[in-house]
Design a protein around this motif. Sequence first.
Motif, PDB file in Angstrom:
ATOM      1  N   UNK A  54      19.436 -10.311   3.916  1.00  0.00           N
ATOM      2  CA  UNK A  54      18.743  -8.965   3.833  1.00  0.00           C
ATOM      3  C   UNK A  54      18.221  -8.937   2.648  1.00  0.00           C
ATOM      4  N   UNK A  55      18.568  -9.347   1.360  1.00  0.00           N
ATOM      5  CA  UNK A  55      17.697  -9.351   0.096  1.00  0.00           C
ATOM      6  C   UNK A  55      16.480 -10.098   0.161  1.00  0.00           C
ATOM      7  N   UNK A  56      16.584 -11.158   0.893  1.00  0.00           N
ATOM      8  CA  UNK A  56      15.353 -11.880   1.156  1.00  0.00           C
ATOM      9  C   UNK A  56      14.092 -11.010   1.839  1.00  0.00           C
ATOM     10  N   UNK A  57      14.719 -10.214   2.803  1.00  0.00           N
ATOM     11  CA  UNK A  57      13.826  -9.487   3.836  1.00  0.00           C
ATOM     12  C   UNK A  57      13.318  -8.333   3.031  1.00  0.00           C
ATOM     13  N   UNK A  58      14.233  -7.775   2.088  1.00  0.00           N
ATOM     14  CA  UNK A  58      13.852  -6.671   1.151  1.00  0.00           C
ATOM     15  C   UNK A  58      12.497  -7.046   0.180  1.00  0.00           C
ATOM     16  N   UNK A  59      12.662  -8.138  -0.453  1.00  0.00           N
ATOM     17  CA  UNK A  59      11.678  -8.810  -1.119  1.00  0.00           C
ATOM     18  C   UNK A  59      10.254  -8.915  -0.300  1.00  0.00           C
ATOM     19  N   UNK A  60      10.516  -9.632   1.061  1.00  0.00           N
ATOM     20  CA  UNK A  60       9.218  -9.876   2.093  1.00  0.00           C
ATOM     21  C   UNK A  60       8.408  -8.720   2.306  1.00  0.00           C
ATOM     22  N   UNK A  61       8.990  -7.539   2.960  1.00  0.00           N
ATOM     23  CA  UNK A  61       8.194  -6.649   3.508  1.00  0.00           C
ATOM     24  C   UNK A  61       7.048  -5.733   2.585  1.00  0.00           C
ATOM     25  N   UNK A  62       7.657  -5.344   1.515  1.00  0.00           N
ATOM     26  CA  UNK A  62       6.547  -4.457   1.070  1.00  0.00           C
ATOM     27  C   UNK A  62       5.489  -4.950   0.581  1.00  0.00           C
ATOM     28  N   UNK A  63       5.467  -6.332  -0.142  1.00  0.00           N
ATOM     29  CA  UNK A  63       4.496  -7.007  -0.647  1.00  0.00           C
ATOM     30  C   UNK A  63       3.681  -7.750   0.504  1.00  0.00           C
ATOM     31  N   UNK A  64       4.334  -8.014   1.520  1.00  0.00           N
ATOM     32  CA  UNK A  64       3.519  -8.649   2.764  1.00  0.00           C
ATOM     33  C   UNK A  64       2.707  -7.607   3.489  1.00  0.00           C
ATOM     34  N   UNK A  65       2.892  -6.139   3.441  1.00  0.00           N
ATOM     35  CA  UNK A  65       2.433  -5.214   4.108  1.00  0.00           C
ATOM     36  C   UNK A  65       1.168  -4.804   2.995  1.00  0.00           C
ATOM     37  N   UNK A  66       1.300  -4.861   1.940  1.00  0.00           N
ATOM     38  CA  UNK A  66      -0.033  -4.718   0.808  1.00  0.00           C
ATOM     39  C   UNK A  66      -0.992  -6.028   1.080  1.00  0.00           C
ATOM     40  N   UNK A  67      -0.392  -7.268   1.204  1.00  0.00           N
ATOM     41  CA  UNK A  67      -1.163  -8.155   1.626  1.00  0.00           C
ATOM     42  C   UNK A  67      -1.955  -7.918   2.785  1.00  0.00           C
ATOM     43  N   UNK A  68      -1.258  -7.466   3.692  1.00  0.00           N
ATOM     44  CA  UNK A  68      -1.859  -7.236   5.322  1.00  0.00           C
ATOM     45  C   UNK A  68      -3.058  -6.277   5.016  1.00  0.00           C
ATOM     46  N   UNK A  69      -2.832  -5.355   4.410  1.00  0.00           N
ATOM     47  CA  UNK A  69      -3.792  -4.110   4.119  1.00  0.00           C
ATOM     48  C   UNK A  69      -5.229  -4.779   3.360  1.00  0.00           C
TER      49      UNK A  69
ATOM     50  N   UNK B  80      21.163  -3.917   2.944  1.00  0.00           N
ATOM     51  CA  UNK B  80      20.690  -5.004   1.922  1.00  0.00           C
ATOM     52  C   UNK B  80      19.067  -5.258   2.235  1.00  0.00           C
ATOM     53  N   UNK B  81      18.938  -5.103   3.501  1.00  0.00           N
ATOM     54  CA  UNK B  81      17.227  -5.226   3.897  1.00  0.00           C
ATOM     55  C   UNK B  81      16.593  -4.017   3.497  1.00  0.00           C
ATOM     56  N   UNK B  82      17.039  -2.789   3.241  1.00  0.00           N
ATOM     57  CA  UNK B  82      16.413  -1.776   3.313  1.00  0.00           C
ATOM     58  C   UNK B  82      16.419  -1.113   1.881  1.00  0.00           C
ATOM     59  N   UNK B  83      17.645  -1.049   0.941  1.00  0.00           N
ATOM     60  CA  UNK B  83      17.736  -0.096  -0.149  1.00  0.00           C
ATOM     61  C   UNK B  83      16.804  -0.661  -1.368  1.00  0.00           C
ATOM     62  N   UNK B  84      16.401  -1.962  -1.109  1.00  0.00           N
ATOM     63  CA  UNK B  84      15.782  -2.400  -2.442  1.00  0.00           C
ATOM     64  C   UNK B  84      14.138  -2.203  -2.071  1.00  0.00           C
ATOM     65  N   UNK B  85      13.781  -1.882  -0.918  1.00  0.00           N
ATOM     66  CA  UNK B  85      12.411  -2.210  -0.537  1.00  0.00           C
ATOM     67  C   UNK B  85      11.491  -0.891  -1.165  1.00  0.00           C
TER      68      UNK B  85
END
Length: 407
Positions: free
Chosen positions: A121-136, A69-74
């Motif tokens: 896991x769903x919360x993590x799925x939402x967090x990581x892709x957009x957070x990486x965009x913010x970091x870059x 669930x942490x990975x499939x939606x990312x």
Amino acid sequence: MINNILNKIKGHPHLVEGTAYSILFTMGACHLLNDMIQSVIPALYPLLKDKFGFTFAQIGVITFVFQITSSIFQPFIGNYADRHPQPYSLALGMLFTLTGLLALAFAPGFVPLLLAVALIGCGSSVFHPEASRVAQLASGGKKSLAQSIFQVGGNGGSAVGPLLAALIVIPYGQHAVAWFALAALLASLLLTRVGYWYGMVLTKIKAARGKRAAGVCTLPKRTVNTALGILVLMIFSKYFFNACMTSYFTFFLIDKFGVSVQESQYCLFAYLAAFAVGTLVGGFLGDRYGRKYVILFSILGAAPFTLALPYLNLFGTIVMSVLTGLIIASAFSAIVVYATDLKPDKVGMIAGVFFGLMFGLGGIGSAFFGWLADMTSIEFIFKVSTWLPLLGIIAIWLPDVRPNKAK
């Protein structure tokens, strides 16, 4: 590029030229809180195994559900965010995590536990892709450093989680997990502030150029796809091994050396703390010496230490685990940035794919090693897993990536 546009923005108190360190450190802090919460789950395994009588296979299934669930939606969330950025989705995702934590604290059995970890896991799925965009977006061109600051927060949280579990959850039981909901609430508030900054930046970029600028990778499509395939194998070797360490290292220490549950958590903390330090070091080295060489050294360079790990005494095992964590951790930031250099117009999607692979392969690895431990022994699975870093040799075939600015 985006950063060149941001450098031209003057006179706004919330937007700065160059690297936006305040945003990067805020994102790192939120990543720390997010991954601290997530790392409580494997730290709970000895307690849950004793309380509910779970098998190692059931422990593996819990990790599998959480990681899937942490990975499939990312990748899908990242792809959508590339086209339609949602500045406040970060705060919303953290509310999923908060709900899952409260459910985990009071789950009465196996199925409710699965539902609780799925929410986290769903919360993590939402967090990581957009957070990486913010970091870059906040990197000012120092992409490896920015990704490492963000990532080291997560690794620091992964290290602190078992330590807090040893101090709070193990002595006071499953219900004490509810205290970690305060961390999720704090992260949600911080991410609301980041969302405000992110929204302003997107508005300024749109006004300045009408559309998002991106770099251009000049490598042939076949070379790009081959390189991405090699990076996937790197993630496989790194996170299958890491799944064995994070989920079963405590059991290995208890089984082989007779340490207490609490002492085993401290040993896991040592490994994860070294993992956090290695991530930050890898960011500096990646910007300075090239990401390809950091990836090669990180995965393959850990192999001598991992191969020795199952055959040493307690002190030697801890020393090898710390050295392994320090070396092998340096690859992930380099892998993510290298991959986004291959697809510079798909930062969110690529970040989602690789964070998704990190969690997904970690979940599959945990379930696999749990099944194998039931069939054989904890010591046997460590002997098997320590060969995985040798796959790092294929990083030799990664091409040099030198993206150019879009005209």
